[in-house]
Design a protein around this motif. Structure first.
Motif, short mmCIF file in Angstrom:
data_model
loop_
_atom_site.label_atom_id
_atom_site.label_comp_id
_atom_site.label_asym_id
_atom_site.label_seq_id
_atom_site.Cartn_x
_atom_site.Cartn_y
_atom_site.Cartn_z
N PRO A 1 45.20 5.91 64.00
CA PRO A 1 44.57 5.72 65.30
C PRO A 1 43.54 6.82 65.52
N GLU A 2 42.53 6.55 66.29
CA GLU A 2 41.57 7.60 66.58
C GLU A 2 42.27 8.76 67.30
N GLY A 3 42.06 9.96 66.77
CA GLY A 3 42.52 11.15 67.47
C GLY A 3 43.83 11.73 67.00
N VAL A 4 44.54 11.04 66.09
CA VAL A 4 45.83 11.55 65.63
C VAL A 4 45.86 11.52 64.10
N LEU A 5 45.87 12.71 63.48
CA LEU A 5 46.01 12.83 62.03
C LEU A 5 44.96 12.00 61.29
N ASP A 6 43.73 12.04 61.81
CA ASP A 6 42.68 11.17 61.26
C ASP A 6 41.42 11.93 60.87
N ARG A 7 41.51 13.25 60.70
CA ARG A 7 40.32 14.01 60.33
C ARG A 7 40.09 13.93 58.82
N SER A 8 38.87 13.58 58.45
CA SER A 8 38.49 13.50 57.05
C SER A 8 38.25 14.90 56.50
N GLY A 9 37.90 14.97 55.20
CA GLY A 9 37.57 16.26 54.60
C GLY A 9 36.39 16.92 55.26
N ALA A 10 35.52 16.12 55.88
CA ALA A 10 34.37 16.67 56.61
C ALA A 10 34.73 17.01 58.06
N LYS A 11 36.04 16.97 58.38
CA LYS A 11 36.55 17.30 59.72
C LYS A 11 36.12 16.29 60.78
N LYS A 12 35.72 15.11 60.35
CA LYS A 12 35.31 14.07 61.29
C LYS A 12 36.48 13.13 61.54
N ARG A 13 36.66 12.76 62.80
CA ARG A 13 37.71 11.79 63.13
C ARG A 13 37.24 10.39 62.73
N ILE A 14 38.06 9.72 61.92
CA ILE A 14 37.66 8.39 61.45
C ILE A 14 38.74 7.34 61.73
N LYS B 1 58.47 3.50 68.67
CA LYS B 1 59.13 4.76 68.33
C LYS B 1 58.37 5.50 67.24
N LEU B 2 57.82 4.74 66.30
CA LEU B 2 57.17 5.32 65.13
C LEU B 2 55.90 4.54 64.82
N HIS B 3 54.83 5.26 64.53
CA HIS B 3 53.61 4.65 64.01
C HIS B 3 53.28 5.37 62.71
N CYS B 4 53.32 4.64 61.58
CA CYS B 4 53.02 5.25 60.29
C CYS B 4 51.79 4.60 59.68
N PHE B 5 51.05 5.40 58.91
CA PHE B 5 49.76 4.96 58.37
C PHE B 5 49.37 5.88 57.22
N GLY B 6 48.17 5.68 56.69
CA GLY B 6 47.65 6.52 55.61
C GLY B 6 46.14 6.56 55.69
N HIS B 7 45.47 6.15 54.58
CA HIS B 7 44.03 5.97 54.51
C HIS B 7 43.26 7.30 54.49
N VAL B 8 43.49 8.18 55.44
CA VAL B 8 42.81 9.47 55.50
C VAL B 8 43.73 10.49 54.82
N HIS B 9 43.44 10.77 53.55
CA HIS B 9 44.35 11.61 52.77
C HIS B 9 44.49 13.01 53.36
N GLU B 10 43.39 13.53 53.89
CA GLU B 10 43.42 14.90 54.42
C GLU B 10 44.21 15.00 55.73
N GLY B 11 44.55 13.83 56.30
CA GLY B 11 45.26 13.82 57.58
C GLY B 11 46.76 13.84 57.44
#
Length: 333
Positions: free
Chosen positions: A182-195, A210-220
């Motif tokens: 989701p935007e704003g939570v554990l979504d910063r790329s290597g360039a520190k940009k929220r994606i 209760k839980l939202h799990c995801f991936g995609h942004v490795h640096e997050g």
């Protein structure tokens, strides 16, 4: 008026994402039994048939009676229109044998997962709501979505950033599984940009699983236990307005284990020792049940987990997360 509390049972959930066709290093293999294992997408790097076989073999070895999987943008052979588009762009329409050897025939990967569901209880989840009865007697309601936003939208399950996608999460959902953060939570790329995707955040805030799990942004990689504000539902939620940061807490991020610019030798050694302790278990555990220090209260908290396994030269392999939650018991009729 007396409120009757529903009976619950402690349920253990192993979460990983973005394995990209790689196996667990032997030194990092998760050693703990779980009730459910979840893979949040990007099972492959190039969507090759051999990579899907590697991921299915990995899932089969996990000590959990139920495995839930979604696709990611790299798993484009599961998105048939995009698969066909990529074959056409590569000029391989006249080479069906070559395509089949590397990527399988159209629909072959999905057939692999149909067989895995029948024989190994591995479920490839399409977008939408899903319900399960677990071996421990708990009921589990899950929302799944493989969709991500991309400036080109030419990989699997993608849409353009200027477009919107309807993420519909039912009230009372236990776990949301998406490939995108989701935007704003554990979504910063290597360039520190929220994606992360704003629509994902708004859907999760509305349903408050209760839980939202995801991936995609490795640096997050990391986890954050979010406390929700009392929020006017007529307003559009964002991570600025809907999260009570004073009552929320970050559990860990990659910075928790990497030596920081201002860390002294003792701090760096403590980080390294703490990471080694988790590596010996093959996961980063956390528990949020009744009686724990930070229990999740339905409707008031959501635990966000970025479980991207794929790392970088400094830390090539990130740990899966192991989450304990209270889930409702199946009602006996």
């Amino acid at each position: 008026m007396i409120e009757i509390m529903a009976k619950t049972t402690k349920t253990r959930i192993l979460i990983l994402s973005d394995t990209h066709g790689e196996k667990f290093p032997e030194s990092h293999y998760p050693q703990i039994k779980a009730d459910v294992a979840i893979h949040c997408g990007d099972m492959t790097e190039q969507s090759k048939l051999s990579e899907f076989h590697i991921t299915l073999d990995l899932l089969k070895t996990l000590d959990a009676p139920l495995k839930l999987v979604i696709a990611g943008n790299h798993d484009f052979t599961l998105d048939l229109p995009i698969f066909k588009q990529k074959i056409a762009q590569a000029g391989l329409e006249g080479e069906p044998g070559l395509v089949a050897r590397e990527y399988g025939q159209y629909g072959e990967v999905r057939q692999l997962f149909d067989e895995a569901r029948e024989f190994h209880n591995i479920h490839l989840l399409d977008e939408g709501m899903h319900k399960f009865i677990l071996a421990n007697g708990a009921t589990l309601s899950v929302y799944a979505s493989p969709y991500t936003a991309s400036p080109t939208a030419d990989w699997g399950y993608q849409f353009l950033p200027g477009d919107s996608h309807n993420f519909v999460i039912d009230q009372g959902t236990d776990i949301a599984i998406t490939h995108s953060p989701p935007e704003g939570v554990l979504d910063r790329s290597g360039a520190k940009k929220r994606i992360g995707i704003p629509d994902v955040f708004q859907a999760v805030e509305h349903a408050r699983p209760k839980l939202h799990c995801f991936g995609h942004v490795h640096e997050g990689w990391g986890a954050k236990l979010v406390a929700w504000r009392d929020f006017d539902p007529s307003q559009k939620a964002s991570y600025f307005t809907a999260i009570d940061n004073g009552q929320s807490m970050s559990l860990d991020t990659l910075a928790s284990f990497r030596r920081g610019k201002f860390d002294d030798e003792d701090t760096a050694a403590a980080k390294s020792a703490r990471l080694a302790g988790f590596e010996s278990q093959g996961c980063r555990p956390t528990s949020h049940c009744v009686g724990d220090d930070h229990p999740i209260v339905s409707g008031k908290h959501t635990l966000f987990v970025n479980a991207s396994i794929s790392g970088d030269p400094a830390m090539p392999f990130h740990l899966p997360w192991l989450v304990d939650l209270d889930l409702p018991l199946q009602e006996l009729k």
